[in-house]
Design a protein around this motif. Sequence first.
Motif, short mmCIF file in Angstrom:
data_model
loop_
_atom_site.label_atom_id
_atom_site.label_comp_id
_atom_site.label_asym_id
_atom_site.label_seq_id
_atom_site.Cartn_x
_atom_site.Cartn_y
_atom_site.Cartn_z
N GLY A 12 0.80 -1.22 0.00
CA GLY A 12 0.00 0.00 0.00
C GLY A 12 0.83 1.26 0.00
O GLY A 12 0.54 2.23 -0.71
N ARG A 13 1.90 1.27 0.78
CA ARG A 13 2.76 2.45 0.85
C ARG A 13 3.56 2.61 -0.44
O ARG A 13 3.78 3.73 -0.91
CB ARG A 13 3.68 2.35 2.05
N LEU A 14 3.99 1.50 -1.01
CA LEU A 14 4.67 1.52 -2.30
C LEU A 14 3.73 2.07 -3.37
O LEU A 14 4.11 2.93 -4.18
CB LEU A 14 5.12 0.11 -2.67
N ALA A 15 2.48 1.61 -3.36
CA ALA A 15 1.50 2.02 -4.36
C ALA A 15 1.18 3.51 -4.25
O ALA A 15 1.09 4.20 -5.27
CB ALA A 15 0.22 1.20 -4.21
N MET A 82 -5.03 3.72 -6.74
CA MET A 82 -4.72 5.02 -6.13
C MET A 82 -4.62 6.13 -7.18
O MET A 82 -4.21 7.24 -6.86
CB MET A 82 -3.43 4.91 -5.34
N LEU A 83 -5.00 5.81 -8.39
CA LEU A 83 -5.03 6.80 -9.48
C LEU A 83 -6.48 7.03 -9.90
O LEU A 83 -7.30 6.13 -9.80
CB LEU A 83 -4.25 6.28 -10.69
N PRO A 84 -6.79 8.22 -10.42
CA PRO A 84 -8.12 8.43 -10.98
C PRO A 84 -8.17 7.83 -12.39
O PRO A 84 -8.21 8.54 -13.40
CB PRO A 84 -8.25 9.95 -11.00
N HIS A 85 -8.13 6.49 -12.48
CA HIS A 85 -7.93 5.80 -13.75
C HIS A 85 -9.09 5.92 -14.72
O HIS A 85 -8.98 5.52 -15.88
CB HIS A 85 -7.60 4.31 -13.52
#
Length: 142
Positions: A12-15, A82-85
């Motif tokens: 999660g932190r990496l992402a 975690m992106l607005p894909h």
Amino acid sequence: MIIIDGKDLVLGRLASFAAKRLLEGERVIVLNAEQAIISGRKDTTLESYKAWLETRNVANPKKGPFHPRRPEDIVRRAIRGMLPHDKPKGREAFRRLRVYVGVPEEFSGKETVKVPGAHLAELSTRRFIRVGELSKMLGGRF
């Protein structure tokens, strides 16, 4: 271009770190995706992923949604979350992402970026599962 070694990093932190850099317009490459970790009990994590895999369209299961099983796809999906894909900015950012199992020859010997607060040593618990191990249990191959 940012190169991140995923070995012993909390997924999660990496992402979130990678997503932030992608939205800033940088290219992000994640190596050793199978060695990233997901904190928590192994059995609980496995159960939740198995339940997630069983989620299908009621009318026609062949229509999806389709869930990743391979380690690089699991990491890629975590970053995508975690992106607005669904917006153009997020789609462009997601195209700048590359995730690899292991270290390809072209990136061996290159300097990698440290992700602050994401290393296994900084984790308060010793309960975790590696993405590669989770992938094997879900039937993925790599």
